[in-house]
Design an enzyme around this catalytic site. Sequence first.
Site, PDB file in Angstrom:
ATOM      1  N   ASP A 239      35.605  18.329 -25.190  1.00  0.00           N
ATOM      2  CA  ASP A 239      34.750  19.654 -24.819  1.00  0.00           C
ATOM      3  C   ASP A 239      35.600  21.086 -25.022  1.00  0.00           C
ATOM      4  OD1 ASP A 239      32.811  18.111 -24.145  1.00  0.00           O
ATOM      5  OD2 ASP A 239      33.031  18.380 -21.920  1.00  0.00           O
TER       6      ASP A 239
ATOM      7  N   LYS B 109      29.894  22.166 -26.475  1.00  0.00           N
ATOM      8  CA  LYS B 109      28.342  22.856 -26.519  1.00  0.00           C
ATOM      9  C   LYS B 109      28.412  24.021 -25.879  1.00  0.00           C
ATOM     10  CE  LYS B 109      27.357  19.004 -25.164  1.00  0.00           C
ATOM     11  NZ  LYS B 109      26.893  17.957 -23.837  1.00  0.00           N
TER      12      LYS B 109
ATOM     13  N   MET C  62      27.311  25.052 -12.972  1.00  0.00           N
ATOM     14  CA  MET C  62      26.489  25.613 -13.604  1.00  0.00           C
ATOM     15  C   MET C  62      25.530  26.664 -12.947  1.00  0.00           C
ATOM     16  SD  MET C  62      25.869  22.903 -16.493  1.00  0.00           S
ATOM     17  CE  MET C  62      25.675  21.302 -15.530  1.00  0.00           C
TER      18      MET C  62
END
Length: 261
Positions: free
Chosen positions: A38, A59, A172
């Site tokens: 990541d 991503k 998040m």
Amino acid sequence: MKPGTGRVYLVGAGPGAPDLITVRAAQLLARANIVFHDALVHPDTVALAVNAETVAVGKRCGKHSTAQRFINKRLIDAAARFDTVVRLKGGDPMLFGRAQEEIDALRCAGVEVEVVPGVTAALAASAELGVALTRRGTSRSVTFVTPRVGDGEQAGDWTQCVINADCAALYMAAGQAREIAVRLIASGMRTDTPVVVVEDASLPTMTRTVLPLGRLGRAGTLALRGPAMILLGEVFRDVVAAVWPDSSMTSHEPLPEALSA
Ligand code: SAH
């Protein structure tokens, strides 16, 4: 499809600090042939893969499902070419890491998968603050939750999950901290609920913002650069009261403007 010959390891890289990784993970990285990591994984952690080709597959927001399918395919292809394939993910791979999609895709392609856990961000944040997420008499439940809704996913009512837990770690979420506070208050959460926003937990760049929920609901956008999470719960009352010793900690604080409008 021809079954892969190698094995894929979904490995937790921990929350950021390169030395907060398990011995098993470090050993796997040392003997990996290829590592897909990541974007958030610390370069020093990736550097533990001394013999491997390393591929960043971070991503960013948007285009998630296409990117995920592409990553699944790359993992399957790599397993056909290499013995030891590592998929290195921030924190623990099994929490908010799209791990299940990868496990299912790999198993479906006949590739063996093994998971190596890591220290998840909430626990790194708890350690940084020196505040236990559970405490006798105060907190017997902790929820890991995200208000983020993925493509084609039902929104669900994450607010009840936060309200019903003694302590909540919101992943998040920090980018929409104000909106989240407003939603929680509208759903019945007390405005004096203690909140700590922790950024870059485990790293020297760590920051913390402590305030009661009502104030967060009136705050502007928090100036955050790194990954951050919102922690809520009574266990943080002393931390918040040390910064806001005045009436702001009472539950009679007026509602945020957005709600009273
Ligand atoms: N699998 C990861 C979570 C991935 S979701 C884990 O177990 O930790 C990404 C979210 O994790 C970020 O938006 C942020 O909310 C949180 N996060 C990751 N690293 C963090 C850190 N060092 N400090 C604070 N929050 C972090």
